[in-house]
Design a protein around this motif. Structure first.
Motif, PDB file in Angstrom:
ATOM      1  N   PHE A   1     -48.878  -7.613  23.135  1.00  0.00           N
ATOM      2  CA  PHE A   1     -47.903  -6.836  22.381  1.00  0.00           C
ATOM      3  C   PHE A   1     -48.328  -5.392  22.153  1.00  0.00           C
ATOM      4  O   PHE A   1     -47.709  -4.698  21.355  1.00  0.00           O
ATOM      5  CB  PHE A   1     -47.617  -7.518  21.032  1.00  0.00           C
ATOM      6  CG  PHE A   1     -47.134  -8.940  21.174  1.00  0.00           C
ATOM      7  CD1 PHE A   1     -45.989  -9.236  21.902  1.00  0.00           C
ATOM      8  CD2 PHE A   1     -47.832  -9.980  20.599  1.00  0.00           C
ATOM      9  CE1 PHE A   1     -45.549 -10.548  22.041  1.00  0.00           C
ATOM     10  CE2 PHE A   1     -47.398 -11.291  20.728  1.00  0.00           C
ATOM     11  CZ  PHE A   1     -46.263 -11.580  21.454  1.00  0.00           C
TER      12      PHE A   1
ATOM     13  N   ASN B   1     -45.922  -2.090  17.695  1.00  0.00           N
ATOM     14  CA  ASN B   1     -44.627  -1.410  17.745  1.00  0.00           C
ATOM     15  C   ASN B   1     -44.401  -0.569  16.487  1.00  0.00           C
ATOM     16  O   ASN B   1     -43.299  -0.470  15.975  1.00  0.00           O
ATOM     17  CB  ASN B   1     -43.500  -2.433  17.944  1.00  0.00           C
ATOM     18  CG  ASN B   1     -42.224  -1.819  18.494  1.00  0.00           C
ATOM     19  OD1 ASN B   1     -42.254  -0.770  19.141  1.00  0.00           O
ATOM     20  ND2 ASN B   1     -41.107  -2.462  18.241  1.00  0.00           N
TER      21      ASN B   1
ATOM     22  N   VAL C   1     -37.469  -3.994  20.320  1.00  0.00           N
ATOM     23  CA  VAL C   1     -38.179  -3.045  21.178  1.00  0.00           C
ATOM     24  C   VAL C   1     -37.205  -2.215  22.008  1.00  0.00           C
ATOM     25  O   VAL C   1     -36.006  -2.472  22.042  1.00  0.00           O
ATOM     26  CB  VAL C   1     -39.174  -3.798  22.092  1.00  0.00           C
ATOM     27  CG1 VAL C   1     -40.227  -4.516  21.254  1.00  0.00           C
ATOM     28  CG2 VAL C   1     -38.469  -4.789  23.007  1.00  0.00           C
TER      29      VAL C   1
ATOM     30  N   TRP D   1     -41.788  -5.600  27.520  1.00  0.00           N
ATOM     31  CA  TRP D   1     -42.550  -6.287  26.470  1.00  0.00           C
ATOM     32  C   TRP D   1     -42.736  -7.767  26.832  1.00  0.00           C
ATOM     33  O   TRP D   1     -43.799  -8.347  26.620  1.00  0.00           O
ATOM     34  CB  TRP D   1     -41.856  -6.158  25.123  1.00  0.00           C
ATOM     35  CG  TRP D   1     -42.087  -4.822  24.481  1.00  0.00           C
ATOM     36  CD1 TRP D   1     -41.510  -3.635  24.820  1.00  0.00           C
ATOM     37  CD2 TRP D   1     -42.966  -4.538  23.391  1.00  0.00           C
ATOM     38  NE1 TRP D   1     -41.965  -2.626  23.996  1.00  0.00           N
ATOM     39  CE2 TRP D   1     -42.862  -3.169  23.114  1.00  0.00           C
ATOM     40  CE3 TRP D   1     -43.817  -5.317  22.614  1.00  0.00           C
ATOM     41  CZ2 TRP D   1     -43.595  -2.551  22.103  1.00  0.00           C
ATOM     42  CZ3 TRP D   1     -44.537  -4.711  21.604  1.00  0.00           C
ATOM     43  CH2 TRP D   1     -44.427  -3.336  21.360  1.00  0.00           C
TER      44      TRP D   1
END
Length: 136
Positions: free
Chosen positions: A32, A56, A87, A93
């Protein structure tokens, strides 16, 4: 990893408990894009007492499970919570997470509600979903 305080501002933060904290931090970085901001070890200097990652742009907290603080009970299996990642590119991702070893629970696909969405399980039993608006 830069010097950082363990203090975080008031808010609501997902806090994962795992067996194998060091490996989990590495997995979340690969899967991630997590950036580690802070890590403190327990008295054994092996298990992570507290770590803060940024995924993120948001904080994700993590520690190893310490059986001695729970009467010797084994670590519970995570259930009932899914960590959602909204996202910019769900496919990118998704690929990174599955390449790192996440298991597909619900394949990534364009959904009727207008998102490209899917669900994964990490090697530590935690559920994740990845979504982004369908590209037109």
């Amino acid at each position: 990893m830069a010097e950082a305080s363990s203090a975080i501002p008031p808010g609501l933060y997902p806090y994962l408990t795992v067996k194998g904290g060091k490996a989990a931090v590495d997995f979340y970085a690969r899967a991630f894009g997590a950036v580690e901001e802070f890590r403190a070890y327990g008295q054994d200097n092996e298990r992570i007492m507290h770590a803060r990652l940024r995924v993120n742009g948001f904080a994700l907290l993590l520690s190893d499970y310490f059986e001695e603080f729970h009467g010797g009970a084994p670590a519970p299996t995570p259930t009932g919570v899914t960590i959602h990642l909204e996202v910019d590119d769900a496919d990118a991702w998704w690929k990174r997470a599955t390449d790192a070893g996440a298991t597909i629970v619900m394949p990534l696909a364009d959904q009727f509600w207008g998102d490209r969405y899917g669900q994964l399980k990490d090697p530590y039993g935690h559920s994740w979903s990845i979504g982004a608006p369908v590209k037109k």
